[in-house]
Design an enzyme around this catalytic site. Structure first.
Site, PDB file in Angstrom:
ATOM      1  N   LEU A 233      24.852   5.327   8.523  1.00 21.17           N
ATOM      2  CA  LEU A 233      25.300   3.964   8.838  1.00 21.17           C
ATOM      3  C   LEU A 233      24.202   3.328   9.579  1.00 21.17           C
ATOM      4  CD1 LEU A 233      28.891   4.783  10.856  1.00 21.17           C
ATOM      5  CD2 LEU A 233      28.504   3.660   8.539  1.00 21.17           C
ATOM      6  N   ASP A 234      24.221   1.967   9.226  1.00 22.02           N
ATOM      7  CA  ASP A 234      23.202   1.051   9.899  1.00 22.02           C
ATOM      8  C   ASP A 234      23.095   1.256  11.417  1.00 22.02           C
ATOM      9  OD1 ASP A 234      22.566   0.236   7.452  1.00 22.02           O
ATOM     10  OD2 ASP A 234      23.407  -1.601   7.366  1.00 22.02           O
ATOM     11  N   ARG A 235      21.976   0.951  12.117  1.00 21.43           N
ATOM     12  CA  ARG A 235      21.975   1.147  13.484  1.00 21.43           C
ATOM     13  C   ARG A 235      22.980   0.236  14.237  1.00 21.43           C
ATOM     14  NH1 ARG A 235      16.515   1.117  17.078  1.00 21.43           N
ATOM     15  NH2 ARG A 235      17.138   1.096  18.986  1.00 21.43           N
ATOM     16  N   SER A 237      25.613  -1.257  13.075  1.00 19.95           N
ATOM     17  CA  SER A 237      27.178  -0.890  12.804  1.00 19.95           C
ATOM     18  C   SER A 237      27.665   0.141  13.459  1.00 19.95           C
ATOM     19  CB  SER A 237      27.046  -0.885  11.099  1.00 19.95           C
ATOM     20  OG  SER A 237      26.565   0.509  10.750  1.00 19.95           O
TER      21      SER A 237
END
Length: 476
Positions: A233-235, A237
């Site tokens: 997961l993106d930082r 998000s």
């Protein structure tokens, strides 16, 4: 560097120690299995003087194991059987890495390259003499050689000189409680976490502590193995993040996620049965032309003018630009009079920044807080109509609140000056890997078992504070 240099020299000249005219194979490290099938080595004291008595480190005999990648394909419905034939495809280097997870892969590869690894077939298992003796049928083994049931691998005893202990990242009691409170679910195979906004999943330049590192240290619970990431997961998000608790479960989940992407173009969109489902909630600027639809476009990576940063974009000509096909289902959840829309996004593939690019470049509705792909839309966005006097005191109080690990989760809604990314992995349906492993072990010597009907696990992660506040404001 000095330790590694000495170790390399020692590997080229393994020590020769004899007792009573014959070299002893007994390793000072006894191998054992824990209840969760993880492995470890425990040093034993020499009854006489505590010195090392062996030239070779003896690994446990190879036994029939579950092929995690094959089992993952079977769960995904891509294969029809996972029997003994699939289980016995383990190579020598894979077996060494499984038995000695503390050894760097580069060192293990070097051992094979220098022909320092030996193998004794099961037929000669009664012999405990010198592994160099021809009558023992011990021969050098290559990294890619397949293992047979009962084969025993020997490594130079000097590998024990390699330091394996890592400095643990210390947490306060408050941080430790916060970390454990993130857990949504745990069984013998997986841990499911509700990742907070702003916490990096993996380490890197400028990142002191990541979820990967913290979970490996503090979320092992009763197991000796560290949990392993199986997706990202993106930082900025948030939402559901799955970790495999053992090497086997992580391999199975890797295969499941990979098969999800590979088979996305052939999936029956009307089918109710999907082995892996992910549903994200996002707040976007603007509104799509249609209330629901399917996005199917290729994505590629481009390097920016500074030569250091990069971004993902839609590729127009796949014949001239490297690209990966990306597919996303979407539907409108709710619309606001303020020009914002809540979307539910279901990625059928797992490409980097897929949802953010699909929203910004295909739908023309960038996600709130996504300044990388929606900077221009944020500049034009008029937020004055969202503000009201009775909300301003709450904003001031929220901005002063911080949580463990330096996170600031109480601010970042649509009423703040700089909203956080409004992208959250809300729901996930995942195969019950724990049950699949039990079934695989029960049928490992049979003709096979159909895992496509394995039961599913369903997860629902509550919205982060800033997205919940935005929802309450816009939907009231």
């Amino acid at each position: 560097m000095a330790v590694l240099s000495q170790l390399r020299r020692a590997l080229l000249r393994p020590p020769s120690v004899t007792y009573g005219g014959a070299r002893n194979l007994t390793s000072p490290y006894h191998y054992f299995h824990t209840e969760n099938k993880s492995t470890a080595f425990v040093k034993a004291e020499d009854e006489n003087n505590g010195k090392t008595r062996a030239k070779w480190l003896t690994l446990p005999p190879f036994n029939t194991t579950i092929n995690g990648a094959s089992l993952g394909k079977n769960i995904a419905g891509r294969r029809q059987s996972t029997g003994e034939e699939d289980a016995n495809t383990t190579t020598a280097i894979k077996w060494v890495m499984r038995c000695c997870p503390q050894l760097p892969r580069s060192l293990v590869q070097k051992l094979f390259r220098l022909r320092q690894v030996r193998r004794k077939p099961s037929e000669s298992s009664k012999s405990v003499g010198d592994v160099d003796a021809p009558e023992c049928q011990v021969k050098r083994v290559s990294a890619k050689d397949s293992m047979r049931y009962g084969d025993t691998i020997y490594l130079p005893i000097t590998v024990q000189a390699l330091p394996t202990e890592k400095t643990e990242c210390l947490c306060t009691e408050e941080e430790l409680k916060f970390l454990h409170d993130l857990e949504l679910y745990k069984d013998s195979a997986v841990i499911v976490i509700n990742k907070p906004t702003g916490m990096p999943v993996q380490g890197g330049i400028g990142i002191k502590r990541s979820l990967d590192e913290l979970a490996g240290t503090y979320l092992r619970h009763e197991l000796s193995e560290a949990p392993r990431l199986v997706h990202r997961l993106d930082r900025d998000s948030s939402g559901i993040l799955v970790l495999g608790r053992t090497q086997l479960s992580a391999t199975i989940l890797h295969s499941v996620f990979r098969e999800k992407t590979v088979g996305a173009s052939n999936i029956d969109l009307k089918s109710e049965k999907r082995f892996l489902q992910r549903k994200y909630w996002a707040l976007v600027i603007g509104s799509p032309r249609r209330p629901q639809g399917l996005i199917s476009v290729p994505l590629g990576k481009v390097v920016m003018d500074d030569g250091r940063s990069e971004r993902i974009t839609v590729v127009d000509n796949v014949s001239t630009t490297a690209s990966q096909h990306a597919i996303t289902e979407y539907r409108v959840l709710d619309s606001s009079i303020h020009g914002l829309t809540w979307l539910e996004l279901s990625p059928l593939t797992g490409r980097k920044h897929q949802l953010r690019v699909h929203c910004a470049e295909v739908l023309g509705t960038p996600i709130v807080g996504d300044y990388k792909y929606g900077w221009q839309a944020h500049k034009k966005w008029n937020r004055a109509q969202i503000f009201s006097s009775n909300l301003e005191p709450k904003v001031e109080v929220c901005n002063k609140t911080s949580l463990p690990f330096g996170l600031k989760l109480e601010s970042g809604s649509v009423i703040d000056k700089q909203p956080n990314l409004h992208l959250h992995c809300k729901k996930m349906v995942l195969p019950d890997v724990s049950s699949a492993i039990k079934l695989a072990r029960a049928h490992i010597s049979s003709s096979g078992y159909d895992f496509t009907d394995i039961k599913s696990l369903k997860f629902d992660a509550p919205l982060p504070t800033h997205m919940q506040r935005s929802w309450d404001i816009l939907c009231s």
